[in-house]
Design an enzyme around this catalytic site. Structure first.
Site, PDB file in Angstrom:
ATOM      1  N   GLU A 129       0.828  -1.308  -0.072  1.00 17.55           N
ATOM      2  CA  GLU A 129      -0.032  -0.086  -0.048  1.00 17.55           C
ATOM      3  C   GLU A 129       0.815   1.258  -0.084  1.00 17.55           C
ATOM      4  O   GLU A 129       0.401   2.489  -0.404  1.00 17.55           O
ATOM      5  CB  GLU A 129      -1.016   0.021   1.242  1.00 17.55           C
ATOM      6  N   GLY A 162     -12.478  -4.664   1.517  1.00 14.74           N
ATOM      7  CA  GLY A 162     -13.608  -5.575   1.061  1.00 14.74           C
ATOM      8  C   GLY A 162     -14.841  -4.723   0.935  1.00 14.74           C
ATOM      9  O   GLY A 162     -15.116  -3.843   1.629  1.00 14.74           O
ATOM     10  N   GLU A 216      -7.919  -1.020   9.734  1.00 13.15           N
ATOM     11  CA  GLU A 216      -7.402   0.096  10.384  1.00 13.15           C
ATOM     12  C   GLU A 216      -7.882   1.488  10.422  1.00 13.15           C
ATOM     13  O   GLU A 216      -7.673   2.132  11.392  1.00 13.15           O
ATOM     14  CB  GLU A 216      -5.805   0.296   9.520  1.00 13.15           C
ATOM     15  N   ASP A 251     -11.532  -7.082  -3.102  1.00 12.24           N
ATOM     16  CA  ASP A 251     -12.489  -8.326  -2.722  1.00 12.24           C
ATOM     17  C   ASP A 251     -13.896  -7.834  -2.238  1.00 12.24           C
ATOM     18  O   ASP A 251     -13.939  -6.728  -1.916  1.00 12.24           O
ATOM     19  CB  ASP A 251     -11.637  -9.290  -1.688  1.00 12.24           C
TER      20      ASP A 251
HETATM   21  N1  ADE Z   1      -9.095  -5.401   3.439  1.00 16.56           N
HETATM   22  C1  ADE Z   1      -9.253  -5.866   2.204  1.00 16.56           C
HETATM   23  N2  ADE Z   1     -10.222  -6.966   2.228  1.00 16.56           N
HETATM   24  C2  ADE Z   1     -10.588  -7.000   3.337  1.00 16.56           C
HETATM   25  C3  ADE Z   1     -11.523  -8.052   4.222  1.00 16.56           C
HETATM   26  N3  ADE Z   1     -12.231  -8.915   3.344  1.00 16.56           N
HETATM   27  N4  ADE Z   1     -11.838  -8.147   5.295  1.00 16.56           N
HETATM   28  C4  ADE Z   1     -10.724  -7.060   6.121  1.00 16.56           C
HETATM   29  N5  ADE Z   1      -9.779  -6.366   5.750  1.00 16.56           N
HETATM   30  C5  ADE Z   1      -9.730  -6.304   4.440  1.00 16.56           C
END
Ligand code: ADE
Length: 233
Positions: free
Chosen positions: A15, A81, A176, A199
């Site tokens: 990142e 996510g 975070e 995701d």
């Molecule tokens: N950061 C990116 N994808 C995530 C997920 N599925 N759960 C927690 N943090 C994430």
């Protein structure tokens, strides 16, 4: 105006690497078992770091950037996510406010995400959000704004994801933003949290995350660098 120092943080090396690449020259300083990268970018002091994953490490890093390195603004860049079905891999989300989905003293009659003298939500800085809108339109990009929920869990479960979405009205989740928000709010430092989707926090999340971490982190970092340019003016 007193001198400003802009902090740019991420959670993972992927990142922060594209940010360091864009900054070019920097000095590495070790502090509290982490590395901080100090630079002067177009006449403004910046400090960059990845915290390592989760609320504890991100709390330490945000606090260090402010209290030790003198950050006067904090920008976070990373991946998330998606909860909202409108958000696809590579899309950008700007946090309007953040919550901690795994903070639970409901046994005492409190709502999820709340502890006494705290708040379920912490709002991001409105001026920085406005700045992100100018940057988005200059790039011809669509940017979604919404609530981001944070917890010490990689969510790869449709039921858990939907619960977080409903309980916190959240459009995306990560590990975070909520803790960085508490630090910046407590220390009165304007902050901005940007995430690009890696995701859908479902049963395929870990595979999608591995596949798209790098590309989505670059999308987020490129946007943050444009914001830095806009802030510096
Ligand atoms: N950061 C990116 N994808 C995530 C997920 N599925 N759960 C927690 N943090 C994430």
């Amino acid at each position: 105006m007193s001198k400003q120092t802009i902090a740019i943080m991420g959670a993972m090396p992927e990142e922060v690497a594209p940010i360091l690449e864009a900054i070019g020259e920097y000095e590495t300083v070790e502090f509290a078992k982490n590395r901080y990268y100090k630079a002067n970018y177009k006449g403004v002091d910046v400090v960059i770091a990845y915290s390592k994953i989760g609320k504890v490490f991100s709390t330490l890093t945000a606090t260090t950037m402010i209290e030790h390195f003198g950050a006067t603004k904090l920008l976070f860049s990373g991946v998330a996510g998606a909860i909202s079905p409108e958000l696809k891999v590579g899309d950008i989300v700007v946090a309007t406010k953040l919550s901690q989905h795994d903070l639970d003293i409901t046994a005492f009659g409190h709502p999820f995400g709340y502890v006494p003298e705290g708040a379920v939500y912490v709002e991001a800085d409105k001026e920085l959000i406005e700045c992100s809108k100018r940057v988005a339109s200059s790039m011809g990009k669509e940017v979604k704004e919404g609530i981001i929920a944070t917890g010490d869990q990689f969510v790869a479960d449709e039921t858990r994801k939907n619960w977080i979405g409903k309980e916190f009205d959240a459009v995306a989740l990560e590990m975070e933003g909520g803790s960085v928000a508490v630090v910046c709010d407590s220390l009165n430092i304007p902050f901005f949290i940007l995430r690009s989707i890696s995701d859908a926090a479902d049963m395929d999340a870990s595979f999608s995350f591995d596949e798209f971490l790098e590309s989505s982190a670059i999308i987020s970092a490129e946007f943050i660098i444009k914001m830095l340019d806009e802030i510096i003016g």
